[in-house]
Motif scaffolding. Structure first.
Motif, PDB file in Angstrom:
ATOM      1  N   THR A 117     -16.109  14.424   1.233  1.00 26.53           N
ATOM      2  CA  THR A 117     -16.040  13.813   2.557  1.00 26.53           C
ATOM      3  C   THR A 117     -17.452  13.502   3.030  1.00 26.53           C
ATOM      4  OG1 THR A 117     -14.011  15.002   3.135  1.00 26.53           O
ATOM      5  CG2 THR A 117     -15.303  14.096   4.952  1.00 26.53           C
TER       6      THR A 117
ATOM      7  N   LYS B 121     -14.171   5.678  -4.096  1.00 25.00           N
ATOM      8  CA  LYS B 121     -12.717   5.516  -4.158  1.00 25.00           C
ATOM      9  C   LYS B 121     -12.100   6.319  -3.021  1.00 25.00           C
ATOM     10  CE  LYS B 121     -12.708   5.013  -9.197  1.00 25.00           C
ATOM     11  NZ  LYS B 121     -12.220   5.584 -10.477  1.00 25.00           N
ATOM     12  N   SER B 122     -11.479   5.616  -2.093  1.00 22.06           N
ATOM     13  CA  SER B 122     -10.909   6.295  -0.922  1.00 22.06           C
ATOM     14  C   SER B 122      -9.697   7.124  -1.317  1.00 22.06           C
ATOM     15  CB  SER B 122     -10.492   5.274   0.138  1.00 22.06           C
ATOM     16  OG  SER B 122     -11.625   4.587   0.620  1.00 22.06           O
TER      17      SER B 122
ATOM     18  N   ALA C  60     -15.447   9.414   5.832  1.00 23.32           N
ATOM     19  CA  ALA C  60     -14.683   8.864   4.717  1.00 23.32           C
ATOM     20  C   ALA C  60     -14.493   9.951   3.670  1.00 23.32           C
ATOM     21  CB  ALA C  60     -15.406   7.665   4.108  1.00 23.32           C
ATOM     22  N   THR C  61     -13.303  10.009   3.080  1.00 23.52           N
ATOM     23  CA  THR C  61     -13.003  10.986   2.038  1.00 23.52           C
ATOM     24  C   THR C  61     -12.478  10.268   0.806  1.00 23.52           C
ATOM     25  OG1 THR C  61     -12.473  12.730   3.635  1.00 23.52           O
ATOM     26  CG2 THR C  61     -11.587  12.991   1.414  1.00 23.52           C
ATOM     27  N   GLY C  62     -12.925  10.715  -0.365  1.00 25.86           N
ATOM     28  CA  GLY C  62     -12.465  10.099  -1.595  1.00 25.86           C
ATOM     29  C   GLY C  62     -13.066  10.755  -2.809  1.00 25.86           C
TER      30      GLY C  62
ATOM     31  N   THR D  18     -12.328  16.201  -4.037  1.00 31.29           N
ATOM     32  CA  THR D  18     -12.756  15.049  -3.249  1.00 31.29           C
ATOM     33  C   THR D  18     -14.048  15.383  -2.509  1.00 31.29           C
ATOM     34  OG1 THR D  18     -11.453  15.728  -1.322  1.00 31.29           O
ATOM     35  CG2 THR D  18     -10.395  14.236  -2.923  1.00 31.29           C
TER      36      THR D  18
ATOM     37  N   LEU E 110     -19.313   6.168   3.498  1.00 33.50           N
ATOM     38  CA  LEU E 110     -18.560   5.425   2.486  1.00 33.50           C
ATOM     39  C   LEU E 110     -18.364   6.285   1.244  1.00 33.50           C
ATOM     40  CD1 LEU E 110     -20.430   1.978   2.650  1.00 33.50           C
ATOM     41  CD2 LEU E 110     -18.198   2.506   3.657  1.00 33.50           C
TER      42      LEU E 110
ATOM     43  N   HIS F 249      -6.052   8.657  -0.545  1.00 36.81           N
ATOM     44  CA  HIS F 249      -4.883   8.178   0.202  1.00 36.81           C
ATOM     45  C   HIS F 249      -3.951   9.333   0.486  1.00 36.81           C
ATOM     46  CE1 HIS F 249      -6.071   4.020  -0.398  1.00 36.81           C
ATOM     47  NE2 HIS F 249      -6.244   4.260  -1.687  1.00 36.81           N
TER      48      HIS F 249
END
Length: 584
Positions: free
Chosen positions: A564, A581-582, A29-31, A562, A578, A584
């Motif tokens: 990851t 905030k993902s 997941a990246t955010g 960001t 997780l 986009h």
């Protein structure tokens, strides 16, 4: 924080956890904001819940760890110990918390000898003799007290919810119980929790652990003292010294005292530090050998431009560097309060160059290699004894690792364990957690640095690691796996830094674990593949019993701000990554 506000916060955390919308488990997941990677969806969600309630990375790490004690009880829990590496963003420094188990004060070097002969390893594992004084709760307390923002009451709330309401047993969970049925069946409290009619609890079953929920509630009310003193401490001592066994079963008891528990202390230690191709690496110091061994091997590898070499040549060199580092690790490293290990020499770039010269770039060593002599590289005026080569000590491969960051840039890389799958097999009756078998990490015979002694911490291989570049966080990495932790962390760093893999590719790549033995440990299916055939031309040899190696978790801090989060893509039933905030 007032008691009323604390109750409201705890209630809010429980509600947030219970109302979280379920989504598919994902290993990458990246955010932005905080991030977490664990092997358990429930544990990752517990961490995210705490981050979303305003907690920092330390608070979230303890919440995840406590939840792992519910969902992954065979590899970790309050009955064990561990090592935590923290990056404190405000101070721009790294610190470590050593809460490794200690030997009871009754221990002495011959404790695992019977008439001068080593006791059977598996017999010792499933006994009170194997249990060290647990350090996990003291470690959590030190982390929260010094570097966290929340109380036990707050951070244990998600785990209490999972233990009380239950979780769905996975195929991997059932498989682990099935592997340990013989051990678990010896102890009625363990069998009642994890066996049904003498067989492993089935996948798909909702498993509740109300006893563990009550134990966590006891800690939430009474804090660290509730574990190391009083009724809970007495229950631990009784379980160690007089294990309750099934009819017809007998196991050896230990000799732990209430004083052993009351006197247990965690240690705040400076990390070991090294550099590798522009990265500043920070890892766990002794009594964990992980940081020293990983960094020594990287120092050896730094003398080759691995990026420019064919992959098979680079992997051959990785295996040979690991072999040399393990020879030194086995010879020199142990609890620093009992052994004066030559760390400066082992981590010297000059010493690495000397060790590198022993590597044949086209041919694997024919067998175990001897330890080197690092003392001339640390300006030591004493004349210490040079150790003889030692055999590779058997070491449990069953631990867990998690990593968490927060919006302010704090990072936790945390590995903790109860040693073998299911530890000693002893669940503390009425309290719902398994006790460790960490004392089997000592060498059973000497003279060696890692022999048992009163109050001593057995040598570990845990290697939670944080890397900085240009003074800023770059990545964190760690894994379970006993002595294979060292090779998993080392190989993942080489894959990522040298071979140019993305971190998820670096984590998912086939693992090779060379620990100065006669053959390299591999995973199922590897021996028949092209990669194995190519490496075999260098004289590399493979073990006859392949098995899954490690279950790594990592964070990567990207140039665009960001983060990851990366967990296992196929091992251990797939991990959970997780972010708050993902992207986009």
């Amino acid at each position: 924080m007032t008691p009323l506000r604390q109750r409201h916060l705890t209630t809010a955390i429980l509600l947030t956890l219970s109302c979280t919308i379920a989504i598919a488990k994902t290993p990458v997941a990246t955010g932005t904001g905080g991030a977490v990677a664990t092997i358990s969806e429930e544990a990752s969600r517990a961490a995210l819940t705490i981050l979303n309630r305003g907690g920092n990375a330390v608070d979230a790490a303890v919440a995840a760890a406590a939840t792992l004690g519910v969902t992954d009880p065979f590899s970790c829990g309050v009955g064990g110990g561990g090592f935590m590496v923290l990056y404190l963003a405000k101070d721009k420094r790294v610190i470590t918390i050593d809460h490794r188990e200690t030997a009871p004060m009754s221990f002495q070097p011959a404790v695992f000898l019977d008439n001068g002969k080593e006791m059977d390893f598996e017999t010792v594992v499933a006994s009170g003799m194997s249990v060290g004084v647990p350090g996990t709760v003291r470690g959590w307390h030190e982390a929260l007290q010094r570097y966290g923002t929340m109380s036990f009451r707050d951070v244990l709330a998600p785990a209490i919810g999972v233990a009380d309401k239950g979780f769905t047993v996975s195929e991997n969970f059932t498989h682990l119980v099935d592997q340990n049925t013989a051990k678990f069946s010896r102890f009625p409290a363990t069998a009642a929790l994890y066996l049904r009619n003498g067989k492993a609890i089935r996948a798909g079953t909702l498993l509740r652990n109300p006893d563990l929920a009550r134990t966590y509630q006891t800690l939430a009310r009474g804090g660290v003292k509730a574990f190391y003193q009083g009724p809970l401490a007495r229950a631990i001592v009784d379980a160690v010294n007089r294990p309750a066994t099934a009819p017809g079963m007998t196991v050896r008891g230990g000799a732990m005292t209430l004083a052993d528990l009351a006197n247990y202390e965690a240690r705040i230690r400076q990390p070991v530090h090294s550099t590798y191709r522009g990265y500043d690496l920070y890892g766990m110091p002794l009594p964990s050998s992980g940081g020293v061994a990983v960094f020594e091997a990287l120092n050896i590898l730094e003398g080759w431009d691995l990026k420019s070499l064919p992959r098979d040549r680079a992997e051959h060199l990785y295996l040979e560097a690991s072999r040399l580092a393990f020879a030194d690790r086995n010879a020199y490293l142990a609890d620093p309060e009992y052994v004066d290990a030559p760390i400066a020499g082992l981590l010297s770039k000059g010493y690495a160059a000397q060790r590198r010269a022993l590597v044949d770039e086209t041919r694997a060593a024919s067998g175990p290699v001897a330890a080197g002599d690092p003392y001339p590289f640390q300006q030591d005026a004493s004349v210490p004894l040079r150790p003889a080569a030692v055999k590779l000590q058997q070491e449990g491969a069953h631990t867990t690792h998690l990593t968490v960051s927060d919006k302010d840039g704090n990072i936790v890389s945390y590995t903790f364990t109860i040693e073998s799958w299911g530890g000693s097999g002893i669940v503390v009756p009425g309290h719902g957690f398994l006790l460790n078998n960490e004392m089997t990490d000592f060498d059973f015979t000497g003279p060696q640095p890692n022999v048992p002694e009163a109050g001593k911490r057995p040598r570990s291989s845990m290697a939670p690691t944080i890397a900085l570049k240009d003074g800023k966080p770059a990545f964190s990495i760690g894994s379970p796996g006993g002595a294979t932790i060292i090779t998993t962390v080392l190989q993942t760093i080489v894959n990522y830094v040298d071979l140019g893999m993305r971190m998820d590719q670096a984590v998912d790549a086939p693992r090779l674990s060379e620990r100065n033995g006669t053959a390299t440990d591999i995973e199922p299916g590897f021996a028949t593949g092209a990669q194995a055939g190519t490496l075999a031309r260098y004289g590399q040899r493979w073990s006859d019993a392949p098995e899954e190696i490690g279950a790594a978790n990592a964070l990567v801090f990207n140039p665009d701000g960001t983060v990851t989060a990366v967990s296992e893509g196929h091992r251990h039933g797939i991990g959970s990554a997780l972010v708050q905030k993902s992207a986009h």
